[in-house]
Enzyme design. Structure first.
Site, PDB file in Angstrom:
ATOM      1  N   TYR A  23       0.859  -1.196   0.000  1.00 51.60           N
ATOM      2  CA  TYR A  23       0.000   0.000   0.000  1.00 51.60           C
ATOM      3  C   TYR A  23       0.885   1.232   0.000  1.00 51.60           C
ATOM      4  CZ  TYR A  23      -3.375   3.512   1.655  1.00 51.60           C
ATOM      5  OH  TYR A  23      -4.166   4.629   1.797  1.00 51.60           O
TER       6      TYR A  23
ATOM      7  N   ASP B 208       9.141   2.922   0.012  1.00 53.30           N
ATOM      8  CA  ASP B 208       8.070   3.558   0.761  1.00 53.30           C
ATOM      9  C   ASP B 208       8.216   3.107   2.210  1.00 53.30           C
ATOM     10  OD1 ASP B 208       5.812   4.417   2.016  1.00 53.30           O
ATOM     11  OD2 ASP B 208       4.409   3.687   0.501  1.00 53.30           O
TER      12      ASP B 208
ATOM     13  N   LYS C  95       3.958   9.053   9.017  1.00 47.89           N
ATOM     14  CA  LYS C  95       3.614   8.479  10.315  1.00 47.89           C
ATOM     15  C   LYS C  95       4.514   8.969  11.470  1.00 47.89           C
ATOM     16  CE  LYS C  95       0.679   4.959   8.480  1.00 47.89           C
ATOM     17  NZ  LYS C  95       0.836   4.317   7.183  1.00 47.89           N
TER      18      LYS C  95
HETATM   19  C1  LIG Z   1       0.287   4.891   5.845  1.00 46.15           C
HETATM   20  C2  LIG Z   1       1.020   4.632   4.602  1.00 46.15           C
HETATM   21  C3  LIG Z   1       0.936   5.483   3.493  1.00 46.15           C
HETATM   22  C4  LIG Z   1      -0.014   6.632   3.434  1.00 46.15           C
HETATM   23  O1  LIG Z   1       0.238   7.613   4.389  1.00 46.15           O
HETATM   24  P1  LIG Z   1      -0.944   8.624   4.787  1.00 46.15           P
HETATM   25  O2  LIG Z   1      -0.309   9.555   5.764  1.00 46.15           O
HETATM   26  O3  LIG Z   1      -2.046   7.802   5.349  1.00 46.15           O
HETATM   27  O4  LIG Z   1      -1.350   9.320   3.526  1.00 46.15           O
HETATM   28  C5  LIG Z   1       1.744   5.221   2.412  1.00 46.15           C
HETATM   29  N1  LIG Z   1       2.591   4.175   2.404  1.00 46.15           N
HETATM   30  C6  LIG Z   1       2.686   3.333   3.445  1.00 46.15           C
HETATM   31  C7  LIG Z   1       3.675   2.217   3.392  1.00 46.15           C
HETATM   32  C8  LIG Z   1       1.905   3.526   4.570  1.00 46.15           C
HETATM   33  O5  LIG Z   1       1.990   2.655   5.584  1.00 46.15           O
END
Ligand SMILES: *Cc1c(COP(=O)(O)O)cnc(C)c1O
Length: 443
Positions: free
Chosen positions: A148, A243, A271
């Protein structure tokens, strides 16, 4: 125990919320969809605990889906936040706070050439993709099924009908034309990755991966697989984007890049970086980041970018984590919890997998104890099995993320007393499940 009768305060608030927001929520998982009960409304939080609107206390292993690595409202972080509240909320201009966080990051993650702060993980990913396309002049992005990357259009796709290579939008409203610029591979499969990569090689701007996939269960990858992906990118001049929105500052200060020794061309954070406030960041190779406006032709901007409260909360969080050697501490807590819970879970054909301070409770695979490294191997009864555990634990005062495919997060605020209480609650929940007397409200 709070049974979810129609009259409890959370249910009443949810009825009102349903008239305000789609599904009553501002992010889908919050709706407790598929859990056969209204979501709980929380009013307050502290350390390892959440308190609902009726004052009932829950041990929290969701921690806002990861940002709160020190727990809710850590006193040190709260102090700098309050100080900043009395200093400024936002400038929309140059200030020293983002500089301090930026310099600290560069000092502690030496390969980070330059970086840019944004306001969410999604925004970070979106911007990194733009840099990759701008820098290479190529259009396609390769992603992995089961990873994701936020809700950016081009990555909200998955493999079409099990066919690696072909991407289908996993949301309405995404242009098929945009979807076609993304190609999808399964995780943990060198041969398929190789095939899809070579098929699209001349058009690939970047390969993006969660180096620790943690948004579709916890699917730790083999180091050889990650190295294979990285080598392939390097040899073919395709950019590698890590990511690390969830793994960054969670598994180690330098995230999975530090743990694996693989240095990506671009990295995305979020985060934990905002210490509980909306902060994201993309960065990496200086020559790539220098392509971003105002220096270069890749445009990216933000009214509230590098918000000073988030900058200071993030820096206070990271500094404290480093000082208390938080990463070792959290790993030890998680290992301890796993050791206690594992035998209990095994009696119910469930298992707990963990990586540093992330964990995931899942249904065991049939006839094998082999690790689950791809979302295709997640047992079909995962949602049903997790639901029983979730609802039972919730009634007993333990809050896991309300979805079978979300992971759990340990925080520094989870003391040994909290861990002991966790074990007691899970034990009792599993006992009730075994005896089929779990408290799901008859619908
Ligand atoms: C949480 C998350 C996102 C998205 O971040 P948001 O602050 O919710 O937009 C993207 N990539 C990964 C791996 C994530 O865990």
């Amino acid at each position: 125990m709070t049974e979810n009768t129609k009259n409890d305060l959370s249910s009443q608030l949810f009825q009102r919320a349903l008239k305000v927001a789609p599904g009553g929520v501002h992010s889908p998982v919050r709706s407790f969809k598929g859990m056969d009960r209204a979501p709980i409304f929380f009013a307050k939080s502290e350390g390892a605990y959440l308190f609902d609107v009726e004052g009932k206390r829950y041990i929290d292993y969701c921690q806002s889906f990861g940002p709160l690595i020190l727990g809710h409202r850590d006193p040190e972080v709260q102090e700098v936040v309050l100080e900043m509240i009395h200093t400024s909320w936002t400038f929309g201009a140059c200030e020293p706070y983002s500089l301090e966080l930026g310099e600290w990051l560069k000092e502690n993650i030496p390969w980070l050439g330059k970086l840019r702060f944004v306001s969410s993980g999604t925004e970070a990913v979106m911007s990194a993709l733009r840099v990759a396309r701008g820098a290479t002049g190529r259009e396609k992005i390769l992603k992995f099924d089961g990873c994701y990357h936020g809700h950016v259009d081009s990555l909200l796709v998955s493999a079409g009908s099990g066919l690696a290579g072909e991407a289908v939008p996993s949301s309405a409203g995404i242009s098929a034309t945009v979807g076609k610029l993304t190609v999808v591979c399964p995780l943990d499969d060198e041969a398929e990755f190789n095939r899809v990569f070579e098929e699209n090689q001349c058009e690939l701007a970047a390969v993006i991966i969660e180096p620790l996939p943690a948004n579709y269960g916890l699917l730790p990858q083999r180091l050889e697989f990650l190295k294979f992906v990285a080598d392939k990118c390097k040899k073919n001049n395709v950019l590698l984007i890590f990511d690390e929105v969830i793994s960054g500052f969670r598994v180690a200060l330098g995230g999975m890049a530090e743990i694996t020794g693989i240095i990506p061309d671009l990295v995305c954070y979020g985060k934990i970086l905002g210490g509980g406030f909306p902060v994201g960041c993309y960065g990496g190779r200086q020559d790539l980041m220098d392509m971003v406006a105002p220096l270069g032709p890749v445009y990216q901007a933000g009214t509230l970018s590098a918000n000073p409260i988030g900058m200071r909360a993030g820096l206070a969080t990271l500094k404290k984590m480093k000082r208390i050697q938080g990463w070792e501490l959290l790993k030890a807590k998680t290992e301890h919890l796993k050791k206690e819970l594992q035998p209990l879970l095994h009696t119910q054909n469930m298992n707990m997998v963990s990586f540093e301070s992330l964990f995931w409770i899942h249904e065991k695979r049939e006839n094998t104890d082999a690790a689950i490294r791809s979302n295709h191997l997640i047992p079909k009864n995962q949602a049903a099995g997790f639901k029983k555990l979730f609802l039972n634990a919730l009634n007993k005062g333990l809050y896991l993320a309300p979805n079978a495919y979300e992971v759990g997060f340990m925080s520094a605020a989870h003391s040994s007393e909290v861990l002991a209480e966790t074990v007691t609650i899970i034990k009792s929940a599993l006992f009730d499940i075994q005896n089929d007397k779990f408290g799901v409200r008859p619908s």
